[in-house]
Motif scaffolding. Sequence first.
Motif, PDB file in Angstrom:
ATOM      1  N   GLU A 185      21.368   8.081 -24.338  1.00 55.27           N
ATOM      2  CA  GLU A 185      22.640   8.226 -23.630  1.00 55.27           C
ATOM      3  C   GLU A 185      22.442   8.037 -22.139  1.00 55.27           C
ATOM      4  O   GLU A 185      23.311   7.527 -21.433  1.00 55.27           O
ATOM      5  CB  GLU A 185      23.241   9.606 -23.907  1.00 55.27           C
ATOM      6  N   SER A 186      21.278   8.481 -21.638  1.00 55.86           N
ATOM      7  CA  SER A 186      20.952   8.338 -20.218  1.00 55.86           C
ATOM      8  C   SER A 186      19.486   7.964 -20.094  1.00 55.86           C
ATOM      9  O   SER A 186      18.641   8.436 -20.869  1.00 55.86           O
ATOM     10  CB  SER A 186      21.209   9.651 -19.477  1.00 55.86           C
ATOM     11  N   GLU A 212      15.330  12.482 -26.707  1.00 56.51           N
ATOM     12  CA  GLU A 212      16.226  12.895 -25.634  1.00 56.51           C
ATOM     13  C   GLU A 212      16.707  14.329 -25.827  1.00 56.51           C
ATOM     14  O   GLU A 212      16.927  15.053 -24.853  1.00 56.51           O
ATOM     15  CB  GLU A 212      17.420  11.943 -25.578  1.00 56.51           C
ATOM     16  N   GLU A 213      16.824  14.756 -27.086  1.00 54.88           N
ATOM     17  CA  GLU A 213      17.296  16.104 -27.374  1.00 54.88           C
ATOM     18  C   GLU A 213      16.291  17.170 -26.963  1.00 54.88           C
ATOM     19  O   GLU A 213      16.677  18.245 -26.489  1.00 54.88           O
ATOM     20  CB  GLU A 213      17.593  16.232 -28.873  1.00 54.88           C
ATOM     21  N   PHE A 214      14.999  16.888 -27.109  1.00 53.64           N
ATOM     22  CA  PHE A 214      13.996  17.938 -26.921  1.00 53.64           C
ATOM     23  C   PHE A 214      13.089  17.765 -25.697  1.00 53.64           C
ATOM     24  O   PHE A 214      12.577  18.754 -25.174  1.00 53.64           O
ATOM     25  CB  PHE A 214      13.106  18.028 -28.166  1.00 53.64           C
ATOM     26  N   ALA A 215      12.842  16.536 -25.256  1.00 57.32           N
ATOM     27  CA  ALA A 215      11.844  16.310 -24.212  1.00 57.32           C
ATOM     28  C   ALA A 215      12.472  16.298 -22.816  1.00 57.32           C
ATOM     29  O   ALA A 215      13.610  15.861 -22.631  1.00 57.32           O
ATOM     30  CB  ALA A 215      11.110  15.000 -24.464  1.00 57.32           C
ATOM     31  N   ASP A 216      11.690  16.774 -21.844  1.00 55.24           N
ATOM     32  CA  ASP A 216      12.120  16.737 -20.444  1.00 55.24           C
ATOM     33  C   ASP A 216      11.832  15.380 -19.816  1.00 55.24           C
ATOM     34  O   ASP A 216      12.581  14.896 -18.980  1.00 55.24           O
ATOM     35  CB  ASP A 216      11.395  17.829 -19.652  1.00 55.24           C
ATOM     36  N   LYS A 217      10.701  14.776 -20.215  1.00 59.96           N
ATOM     37  CA  LYS A 217      10.327  13.445 -19.723  1.00 59.96           C
ATOM     38  C   LYS A 217       9.920  12.580 -20.914  1.00 59.96           C
ATOM     39  O   LYS A 217       9.302  13.060 -21.860  1.00 59.96           O
ATOM     40  CB  LYS A 217       9.166  13.541 -18.732  1.00 59.96           C
ATOM     41  N   ILE A 218      10.290  11.298 -20.845  1.00 60.05           N
ATOM     42  CA  ILE A 218      10.049  10.390 -21.977  1.00 60.05           C
ATOM     43  C   ILE A 218       9.448   9.090 -21.459  1.00 60.05           C
ATOM     44  O   ILE A 218       9.962   8.510 -20.483  1.00 60.05           O
ATOM     45  CB  ILE A 218      11.363  10.079 -22.719  1.00 60.05           C
ATOM     46  N   ILE A 219       8.366   8.657 -22.109  1.00 64.27           N
ATOM     47  CA  ILE A 219       7.802   7.339 -21.819  1.00 64.27           C
ATOM     48  C   ILE A 219       7.821   6.539 -23.123  1.00 64.27           C
ATOM     49  O   ILE A 219       7.176   6.918 -24.107  1.00 64.27           O
ATOM     50  CB  ILE A 219       6.370   7.424 -21.273  1.00 64.27           C
ATOM     51  N   VAL A 220       8.581   5.461 -23.127  1.00 62.65           N
ATOM     52  CA  VAL A 220       8.654   4.582 -24.298  1.00 62.65           C
ATOM     53  C   VAL A 220       7.636   3.464 -24.112  1.00 62.65           C
ATOM     54  O   VAL A 220       7.587   2.822 -23.054  1.00 62.65           O
ATOM     55  CB  VAL A 220      10.068   3.989 -24.467  1.00 62.65           C
ATOM     56  N   SER A 239      15.638  10.251 -17.335  1.00 64.55           N
ATOM     57  CA  SER A 239      14.323  10.862 -17.539  1.00 64.55           C
ATOM     58  C   SER A 239      13.411   9.974 -18.391  1.00 64.55           C
ATOM     59  O   SER A 239      12.405  10.431 -18.926  1.00 64.55           O
ATOM     60  CB  SER A 239      14.473  12.220 -18.232  1.00 64.55           C
ATOM     61  N   VAL A 240      13.785   8.689 -18.492  1.00 64.79           N
ATOM     62  CA  VAL A 240      13.064   7.763 -19.375  1.00 64.79           C
ATOM     63  C   VAL A 240      12.366   6.672 -18.570  1.00 64.79           C
ATOM     64  O   VAL A 240      12.947   6.097 -17.652  1.00 64.79           O
ATOM     65  CB  VAL A 240      14.032   7.108 -20.386  1.00 64.79           C
ATOM     66  N   LYS A 241      11.111   6.403 -18.915  1.00 63.50           N
ATOM     67  CA  LYS A 241      10.378   5.264 -18.368  1.00 63.50           C
ATOM     68  C   LYS A 241       9.933   4.388 -19.535  1.00 63.50           C
ATOM     69  O   LYS A 241       9.677   4.892 -20.624  1.00 63.50           O
ATOM     70  CB  LYS A 241       9.136   5.724 -17.592  1.00 63.50           C
ATOM     71  N   SER A 242       9.836   3.105 -19.299  1.00 60.75           N
ATOM     72  CA  SER A 242       9.282   2.216 -20.317  1.00 60.75           C
ATOM     73  C   SER A 242       8.047   1.522 -19.738  1.00 60.75           C
ATOM     74  O   SER A 242       8.117   0.904 -18.685  1.00 60.75           O
ATOM     75  CB  SER A 242      10.312   1.175 -20.778  1.00 60.75           C
ATOM     76  N   ILE A 243       6.928   1.667 -20.436  1.00 61.81           N
ATOM     77  CA  ILE A 243       5.656   1.062 -20.022  1.00 61.81           C
ATOM     78  C   ILE A 243       5.070   0.408 -21.272  1.00 61.81           C
ATOM     79  O   ILE A 243       4.621   1.087 -22.185  1.00 61.81           O
ATOM     80  CB  ILE A 243       4.680   2.117 -19.458  1.00 61.81           C
TER      81      ILE A 243
END
Length: 485
Positions: free
Chosen positions: A420-421, A390-398, A424-428
């Motif tokens: 925290e939010s 979350e600190e460094f990435a603009d988009k995150i896929i877990v 910008s996170v997706k889980s697949i």
Amino acid sequence: MTLHKLIEICNPLHVTNKNIDAKLTTFAIDSREVQNGSVFIAIRGTQVDGHMFLEDAINRGARVIICEESYYTDEDVCVIEVENTQKLAGPIAQAFEDNPGKQLKVIGITGTNGKTTTATLVYQVLNACGKKASLLGTVSKRILDEEFDSSLTTSDPIELARDMKKMVDAGSDFLVMEVSSHALHQHRTSGFDFKVGAFTNLSHDHLDYHETLEEYAKAKKLLFDNLPESSVAVVNIDDQYGQQMTEDCKAQQLHLSFNNDTAYILENSAQGITVIVDGEKIESPLVGKFNAYNIGLTYLICKALGLEPKEIIKAFQNAKGAKGRMEPVTVEVADLPLVIVDYAHTPDALQNVLSTLSAVKDASQKLTVVFGAGGDRDTSKRPEMAKVSEEFADKIIVTSDNPRTENPDLIITDILDGFESLDSVKSITNRREAIERAISEASENEIILIAGKGHENYQEVNGKRHHFDDREIAQEFLTKKAGDN
């Protein structure tokens, strides 16, 4: 191996039938590998106690049993009772192979992150300088130029001794090996000395085994506690555990620090890094501050082995490090996102890679990360990895990593708890679909980091390994994206 010599190595508490007429053929830790004339040693492991298989070993033909408790058998078998079988497995395995560890200059590298890259760099530099070196590590084992699959960072004592014997027979003079905390704690490297021992760093990992960071550090420290005076310890003292590693070390010490005037980074870009170590300028195609430490340690290790600075520096120009470590996935087509595969599977390693990519990317570039966490491993690092991404990435896929026997959706839930939010996170859950989504939705001006598995070409689910290679899958979808464009 004679029975008399074996008893001498064991320094036993008690021996029965020590005058049996036996030709000792092989040495086994696993009773299923016992043959007629074998020596079987019963080791108390974390999962299984070898003492449960003494009778099975005898039935399969073992003539000598080494154990930690009194054992009686009517068979014509020698029983050697000792204080600690785990400490003896290494010396006995070495003796069965004519002590190959004493015929090699062995370089042992330990630490949480950087072991594989540093070991591979040392191996590559040695060979580039005309030395006959072999390699044992996480990514692969190499006997000179021949490569074999590697299942563990550090093999069991019997496999290790047999590999060393093959290396000696092939003409190797040097062996560069990664040394895991598990191997040190379980005495897998007993029976030979290290010419050089090196420490990269220590951070949150393997606490499912060691329980606390302090116990984890103690296990790593064993490498340096056991170095003889004739050896050299090469240590990253910028790490908070660096000084602790060599507190009881009898060997000569070489320290690496980028926090004083002995070493510093001259240039760090997407094209490579230039560092100054001991007044020498070293240029490398590797990227990132964390690789500056790997390069610095490699230089000091090779210097400790007697190589000249000029030849080491020249060899670095073509030393690319290990597969699956900041490895770009290439397709011969322009206007595609940059995809990088890395083995980062701890919070510290993920921070190293993401912070490096964040520092070298253009201001207009977006950074996407695809990652998960391994099952049946320390669960506390899962939310920590979320915080780092979350600190460094603009988009995150877990997504899923190697779930092993755990439910991958529950692993993902543990990770999601660290954000925290979730904006910008997706889980697949399906890792293939996660990689496809990241690439298909990416613009040409985007960097995608696929983290966690690196060089691995499998995914482990419910005890079975299925073929799965992040690099192959990323290349497939990059090719498809190029065709669609």
